[in-house]
Design an enzyme around this catalytic site. Structure first.
Site, PDB file in Angstrom:
ATOM      1  N   PHE A  71      41.626  48.759  32.113  1.00 17.59           N
ATOM      2  CA  PHE A  71      41.686  47.317  32.508  1.00 17.59           C
ATOM      3  C   PHE A  71      40.338  46.831  33.126  1.00 17.59           C
ATOM      4  O   PHE A  71      39.733  47.802  34.138  1.00 17.59           O
ATOM      5  CB  PHE A  71      42.694  46.711  33.402  1.00 17.59           C
ATOM      6  CG  PHE A  71      44.192  47.346  32.811  1.00 17.59           C
ATOM      7  CD1 PHE A  71      44.785  46.259  32.007  1.00 17.59           C
ATOM      8  CD2 PHE A  71      44.601  48.326  33.328  1.00 17.59           C
ATOM      9  CE1 PHE A  71      45.922  46.672  31.752  1.00 17.59           C
ATOM     10  CE2 PHE A  71      46.071  48.791  32.869  1.00 17.59           C
ATOM     11  CZ  PHE A  71      46.522  47.778  31.984  1.00 17.59           C
ATOM     12  N   CYS A  72      39.614  45.760  32.685  1.00 18.27           N
ATOM     13  CA  CYS A  72      38.473  45.226  33.590  1.00 18.27           C
ATOM     14  C   CYS A  72      38.542  43.715  33.318  1.00 18.27           C
ATOM     15  O   CYS A  72      39.670  43.355  33.123  1.00 18.27           O
ATOM     16  CB  CYS A  72      37.129  45.835  32.885  1.00 18.27           C
ATOM     17  SG  CYS A  72      36.592  45.515  31.069  1.00 18.27           S
ATOM     18  N   GLY A  73      37.430  43.085  33.647  1.00 17.73           N
ATOM     19  CA  GLY A  73      37.365  41.454  33.458  1.00 17.73           C
ATOM     20  C   GLY A  73      37.886  41.333  32.109  1.00 17.73           C
ATOM     21  O   GLY A  73      38.425  40.288  31.811  1.00 17.73           O
ATOM     22  N   ALA A  82      41.589  41.166  32.802  1.00 14.27           N
ATOM     23  CA  ALA A  82      42.331  40.612  33.630  1.00 14.27           C
ATOM     24  C   ALA A  82      42.079  39.115  33.515  1.00 14.27           C
ATOM     25  O   ALA A  82      42.660  38.091  34.127  1.00 14.27           O
ATOM     26  CB  ALA A  82      42.403  41.236  34.964  1.00 14.27           C
TER      27      ALA A  82
END
Length: 156
Positions: A65-67, A109
């Site tokens: 998960f990242c931006g 996210a």
């Protein structure tokens, strides 16, 4: 199944939500990314650690998960044997397994909320390569082999 997960600081809450879901479902989860706000790990560090864990056989698959999910996928795909797919829907998660036999799922996210992410992860974990596309199974398996050959030639 052993899973490795990681998040950068943009995606801590989403990662924690999915980690709880996975643990409750009985998966063995190793977190190699940002554990909390006091221990931030950049996307390129978390993705590298996850990819190496899969390469070493310490995990069968990874969820990152990242931006946007894109940075994690770009880095993870630099490693032999890693097929990382950015997904923003349940359908895309399912197809990333059915069509591409992905072993790493990445999500952003800034784009996907916990409810959608949980459904996507569940679909991804439950789908087998070529599932639902059985008439195309031979072609899909051949395509994955061709991609491995491309990887062998170009990713050193």
């Amino acid at each position: 199944m052993k899973l490795v997960i990681a998040a950068d600081p943009f995606a801590l809450e989403l990662k924690d939500s999915i980690k709880t879901f996975l643990t409750e479902k009985g998966y063995e989860v190793t977190d190699v990314g940002s554990i909390d706000a006091d221990h931030p790990v950049p996307f390129y560090v978390g993705a590298t650690a996850a990819a190496r864990a899969i390469q070493k056989g310490e995990a069968e698959r990874g969820i990152l998960f990242c931006g946007t999910g894109m940075g994690m996928a770009v880095v993870a795909n630099k490693f032999k044997g890693i097929v990382a797919s950015v997904v923003e829907s349940v359908f895309a998660a399912k197809m990333s397994r059915s069509i591409n036999n992905s072993n790493v799922l990445t999500m952003g996210a800034m784009i996907v909320g916990p409810f959608m992410a949980t459904a996507a992860v569940e679909a991804w974990l439950d789908t087998k390569h070529t599932e639902g596309l059985e008439p195309l199974a031979d072609m899909l398996k051949e395509a994955c082999e061709k991609v491995k050959q491309i990887e062998e030639t170009n990713l050193r």
